[in-house]
Scaffold this motif. Sequence first.
Motif, PDB file in Angstrom:
ATOM      1  N   VAL A  78      55.549 -35.807  53.319  1.00 53.58           N
ATOM      2  CA  VAL A  78      54.091 -35.040  52.441  1.00 53.58           C
ATOM      3  C   VAL A  78      54.275 -33.562  52.845  1.00 53.58           C
ATOM      4  CG1 VAL A  78      51.637 -35.232  52.419  1.00 53.58           C
ATOM      5  CG2 VAL A  78      52.847 -37.357  52.475  1.00 53.58           C
ATOM      6  N   ALA A  79      54.206 -33.262  54.053  1.00 49.36           N
ATOM      7  CA  ALA A  79      54.144 -31.614  54.364  1.00 49.36           C
ATOM      8  C   ALA A  79      55.344 -30.897  54.022  1.00 49.36           C
ATOM      9  CB  ALA A  79      53.908 -31.543  55.995  1.00 49.36           C
ATOM     10  N   ASN A  80      56.639 -31.584  53.983  1.00 48.40           N
ATOM     11  CA  ASN A  80      57.750 -30.657  53.523  1.00 48.40           C
ATOM     12  C   ASN A  80      57.546 -30.053  52.117  1.00 48.40           C
ATOM     13  OD1 ASN A  80      60.625 -29.752  53.446  1.00 48.40           O
ATOM     14  ND2 ASN A  80      60.842 -31.831  52.523  1.00 48.40           N
ATOM     15  N   PRO A  81      57.464 -30.647  51.194  1.00 51.73           N
ATOM     16  CA  PRO A  81      57.399 -30.119  49.964  1.00 51.73           C
ATOM     17  C   PRO A  81      56.149 -29.293  49.478  1.00 51.73           C
ATOM     18  CG  PRO A  81      57.274 -32.357  49.587  1.00 51.73           C
ATOM     19  CD  PRO A  81      57.448 -32.277  50.788  1.00 51.73           C
ATOM     20  N   ASP A  82      54.967 -29.872  50.374  1.00 52.34           N
ATOM     21  CA  ASP A  82      53.900 -28.769  50.254  1.00 52.34           C
ATOM     22  C   ASP A  82      54.011 -27.657  50.846  1.00 52.34           C
ATOM     23  OD1 ASP A  82      50.873 -28.817  49.239  1.00 52.34           O
ATOM     24  OD2 ASP A  82      50.553 -28.594  51.504  1.00 52.34           O
ATOM     25  N   VAL A  91      60.938 -21.959  45.794  1.00 55.05           N
ATOM     26  CA  VAL A  91      60.561 -21.930  44.497  1.00 55.05           C
ATOM     27  C   VAL A  91      61.548 -21.418  43.516  1.00 55.05           C
ATOM     28  CG1 VAL A  91      58.777 -21.804  42.796  1.00 55.05           C
ATOM     29  CG2 VAL A  91      58.187 -22.674  45.036  1.00 55.05           C
ATOM     30  N   THR A  92      62.040 -20.205  43.783  1.00 54.92           N
ATOM     31  CA  THR A  92      62.900 -19.640  42.916  1.00 54.92           C
ATOM     32  C   THR A  92      64.436 -20.118  43.030  1.00 54.92           C
ATOM     33  OG1 THR A  92      61.637 -17.302  43.049  1.00 54.92           O
ATOM     34  CG2 THR A  92      63.846 -17.359  42.329  1.00 54.92           C
ATOM     35  N   PHE A  93      64.607 -20.856  44.161  1.00 53.58           N
ATOM     36  CA  PHE A  93      66.053 -21.341  44.463  1.00 53.58           C
ATOM     37  C   PHE A  93      65.971 -22.562  43.528  1.00 53.58           C
ATOM     38  CE2 PHE A  93      69.098 -24.065  46.471  1.00 53.58           C
ATOM     39  CZ  PHE A  93      70.007 -22.918  46.531  1.00 53.58           C
ATOM     40  N   HIS A 109      57.845 -37.247  47.779  1.00 53.88           N
ATOM     41  CA  HIS A 109      56.923 -36.109  47.514  1.00 53.88           C
ATOM     42  C   HIS A 109      57.822 -34.950  47.205  1.00 53.88           C
ATOM     43  CE1 HIS A 109      54.039 -39.033  49.771  1.00 53.88           C
ATOM     44  NE2 HIS A 109      53.192 -38.223  49.090  1.00 53.88           N
ATOM     45  N   ALA A 110      59.159 -34.870  47.079  1.00 51.36           N
ATOM     46  CA  ALA A 110      59.698 -33.908  46.698  1.00 51.36           C
ATOM     47  C   ALA A 110      59.469 -33.279  45.441  1.00 51.36           C
ATOM     48  CB  ALA A 110      61.161 -34.011  46.901  1.00 51.36           C
ATOM     49  N   PRO A 111      59.209 -33.985  44.433  1.00 47.75           N
ATOM     50  CA  PRO A 111      58.748 -33.522  43.187  1.00 47.75           C
ATOM     51  C   PRO A 111      57.667 -32.318  43.336  1.00 47.75           C
ATOM     52  CG  PRO A 111      59.509 -35.740  42.733  1.00 47.75           C
ATOM     53  CD  PRO A 111      59.204 -35.505  44.205  1.00 47.75           C
ATOM     54  N   TRP A 112      56.987 -32.075  43.974  1.00 45.81           N
ATOM     55  CA  TRP A 112      55.974 -31.267  44.432  1.00 45.81           C
ATOM     56  C   TRP A 112      56.587 -29.678  44.188  1.00 45.81           C
ATOM     57  CZ3 TRP A 112      52.353 -33.245  48.808  1.00 45.81           C
ATOM     58  CH2 TRP A 112      51.254 -34.065  48.196  1.00 45.81           C
ATOM     59  N   THR A 113      57.636 -29.809  44.849  1.00 45.68           N
ATOM     60  CA  THR A 113      58.236 -28.407  44.484  1.00 45.68           C
ATOM     61  C   THR A 113      58.832 -28.001  43.202  1.00 45.68           C
ATOM     62  OG1 THR A 113      59.042 -28.769  47.103  1.00 45.68           O
ATOM     63  CG2 THR A 113      60.066 -27.011  45.935  1.00 45.68           C
ATOM     64  N   LEU A 114      59.222 -29.037  42.588  1.00 50.91           N
ATOM     65  CA  LEU A 114      59.715 -28.908  40.859  1.00 50.91           C
ATOM     66  C   LEU A 114      58.541 -28.693  40.181  1.00 50.91           C
ATOM     67  CD1 LEU A 114      61.965 -32.163  41.243  1.00 50.91           C
ATOM     68  CD2 LEU A 114      62.769 -29.600  40.765  1.00 50.91           C
ATOM     69  N   VAL A 115      57.212 -29.130  40.486  1.00 49.50           N
ATOM     70  CA  VAL A 115      56.069 -28.992  39.935  1.00 49.50           C
ATOM     71  C   VAL A 115      55.748 -27.498  39.881  1.00 49.50           C
ATOM     72  CG1 VAL A 115      53.445 -29.012  39.881  1.00 49.50           C
ATOM     73  CG2 VAL A 115      54.967 -30.978  39.918  1.00 49.50           C
ATOM     74  N   VAL A 119      59.333 -26.918  36.342  1.00 48.90           N
ATOM     75  CA  VAL A 119      60.554 -27.238  35.414  1.00 48.90           C
ATOM     76  C   VAL A 119      60.678 -28.648  34.785  1.00 48.90           C
ATOM     77  CG1 VAL A 119      62.185 -25.806  36.659  1.00 48.90           C
ATOM     78  CG2 VAL A 119      61.780 -27.788  37.668  1.00 48.90           C
ATOM     79  N   LEU A 120      59.343 -29.128  34.905  1.00 46.60           N
ATOM     80  CA  LEU A 120      59.303 -30.662  34.704  1.00 46.60           C
ATOM     81  C   LEU A 120      58.698 -30.877  33.266  1.00 46.60           C
ATOM     82  CD1 LEU A 120      58.037 -32.039  37.989  1.00 46.60           C
ATOM     83  CD2 LEU A 120      60.261 -32.116  37.010  1.00 46.60           C
TER      84      LEU A 120
END
Length: 174
Positions: A78-82, A91-93, A109-115, A119-120
């Motif tokens: 949970v905390a990682n992608p947040d 985010v740029t990478f 929970h990793a798709p949070w970074t994609l949000v 890119v979704l």
Amino acid sequence: MRKKIAFLVAAEGIERVELTEPWRALKDAGHDPVLLSPGTGEVQTFDHLTPSVKFPVDRPVADASVDDFDALVLPGGVANPDALRQDEESVTFVHDFVGSGKPVAAICHAPWTLVEADVLRGKTVTSWPSLQTDLRNAGATWVDQEVVTDGNLIFSRNPDDLPAFTKTLLAAIG
């Protein structure tokens, strides 16, 4: 052919098994995983909410280029992608990696970074169930399946899906 695979994580809150299982599978297949993070030093993994093993960062994401890697893995927790979604360089990478057409695999929970990388839109995805609304609001279609592939993106819901996630990732990188 050996491939170099980036794993991008924050300083803490990484679900251990979502880092170590794909990492081990890639190593066993003869590939070279590389641990990227916004900072240097070590990152703290967790077994759900209990601190687990620490791992050394190989390279800060600010010093990494999409051109250096053949695929990107985004472990959950949970905390990682947040935390990652609040780091502009991460985010740029991620945004640039998705745009490269190379495989990008995100679990739990990793798709949070994609949000955050925006890119979704128009993609079909899966994730930990509590992310459904966030993913739909980002323009994605959420489905409840153990693994979903849409273009160069690979998604799974949780650690129980790691066998299918890893198999799909290995097939995508060849």
